[in-house]
Enzyme design. Sequence first.
Site, short mmCIF file in Angstrom:
data_model
loop_
_atom_site.label_atom_id
_atom_site.label_comp_id
_atom_site.label_asym_id
_atom_site.label_seq_id
_atom_site.Cartn_x
_atom_site.Cartn_y
_atom_site.Cartn_z
N ASP A 165 34.72 45.80 65.86
CA ASP A 165 34.45 47.22 65.12
C ASP A 165 34.64 48.50 65.90
O ASP A 165 35.14 49.16 65.40
CB ASP A 165 33.27 47.02 64.13
CG ASP A 165 33.39 45.99 63.09
OD1 ASP A 165 34.71 45.76 62.78
OD2 ASP A 165 32.67 45.41 62.91
N ARG A 197 37.66 49.22 58.45
CA ARG A 197 37.24 50.00 59.53
C ARG A 197 38.28 51.45 59.44
O ARG A 197 37.59 52.42 59.77
CB ARG A 197 37.25 49.43 60.87
CG ARG A 197 36.26 48.13 60.88
CD ARG A 197 34.95 48.61 60.21
NE ARG A 197 34.05 47.48 60.47
CZ ARG A 197 32.71 47.13 59.82
NH1 ARG A 197 32.40 48.26 59.04
NH2 ARG A 197 31.99 46.35 59.97
N ASP A 226 20.17 49.36 61.70
CA ASP A 226 20.96 49.58 63.10
C ASP A 226 21.39 51.37 62.82
O ASP A 226 20.91 52.22 63.74
CB ASP A 226 22.12 49.00 63.22
CG ASP A 226 21.66 47.43 63.54
OD1 ASP A 226 20.43 47.17 63.48
OD2 ASP A 226 22.51 46.84 63.89
N SER A 246 24.26 38.71 61.74
CA SER A 246 25.15 39.90 61.39
C SER A 246 26.00 39.73 60.10
O SER A 246 26.81 38.68 59.86
CB SER A 246 25.81 40.76 62.26
OG SER A 246 26.79 41.58 61.98
#
Length: 403
Positions: free
Chosen positions: A127, A98, A18, A181
């Site tokens: 996210d 994050r 990605d 994922s």
Amino acid sequence: MVADNVRKVVLAYSGGLDTSVILAWLRDQYECEVVAFIADLGQGDELERARDKALSIGASEVFIEDLREEFVQDYVFPMMRANAVYEDGYLLGSAIGRPLIAAKQIEIAKKIGADAVAHGATGKGNDQVRFELAYQTLNPDIKIITPWREWDLNTRSQLLAYAEKHGIHIDKTGAADRPYSVDVNLMNTTYEGEVLEDPGSAPPQGVFSRVRDLVDAPDEPENITVSFSAGDPVGLDGVALTGSEIFARLNELASKHAVGRVDMVENRIIGIKTRGVYETPGGTALLVARRALEALTIDGEVALLKEELMPRYARLVYRGLWFAPERQMLQAAIDHSQQNVTGEVEVSFYKGNVSVVRRTSPVSKYSRNRVSFEQGAAAFDRSHPEGYIRMNALRFAKPEATA
Ligand code: ARG
């Protein structure tokens, strides 16, 4: 088409499919310089390979930062002081990564004079919110590029086709091929999406990569003693260790004994439900040990308040509000409660469980003298409960007519 006028963007890059496609797409679409930032949060990937890959796709520069210690000391441990668990299952291991990655991106952008940042989080997930709330708190002027909300590469095959066209190497054995994922760091491994989307079906064989299956757990238990100082773990079995070392060892032990796997349905920030599967081996052990030490060292009313605040705190972390004033306010209160959370807890790992076998503290609130059945009037005046009970019973009196 050249979108906006971006000169230089710092992309949170993982080396996976990605973010590799995003790197190529940013150069294509924005005709700008792309700087790749690889954050090492203990995901165990070969980061030097990711560097080469980023450069081969056209990154002008690559920053790799080992953030493991900072991640644990400044993010995971403060969060764990709250005993934070989201919706009774998720220990927030990915959510807490994050804000750190975002903060480093903003720092690098400043250092190298970049005017934009970008991430690879999708448009339905949590996210994106966490990255972008952090960017905006730390630098309200930074431009934010969100490929997943902008491009039309909406299916896996489009993504693969784009990768092919731009000569991006696709690792057939790796993440690009997994039908779900995955997010990995020192604290947890998360799995969601695609083959896991039906909450009525068990995760297919071979999904899990970290914690052993319960049926394969050893027949002998293993114990370890965790030392805490003012709420944070500082060593194992009497040996002082750094936060990331503690995680590494506890992850290993807990994984071996099948501890820390959770399969749940949770409420996402944007209001939809999702099925998430988590492996948080060491974190689960630390949570159990910390709670045991708090029980010994924290005042009962303080502990209750803390317990009531916990879901609020967990929700803030989940919703990307790490840098928000309300999180800081709660943190101050929680940190205050931790002054005497110092001592040792021995836990035992056995067949999917982690249980407490022993706890000690030099500053406990526990008085053996007061609690003991062996002690006489010297320790406790036996006439006191009677008055207390009578006082409490006053309101149970029968109703009567007012005068
Ligand atoms: N549902 C979890 C969370 O919101 C896990 C997210 C993991 N991210 C990922 N890109 N797979 O924190």
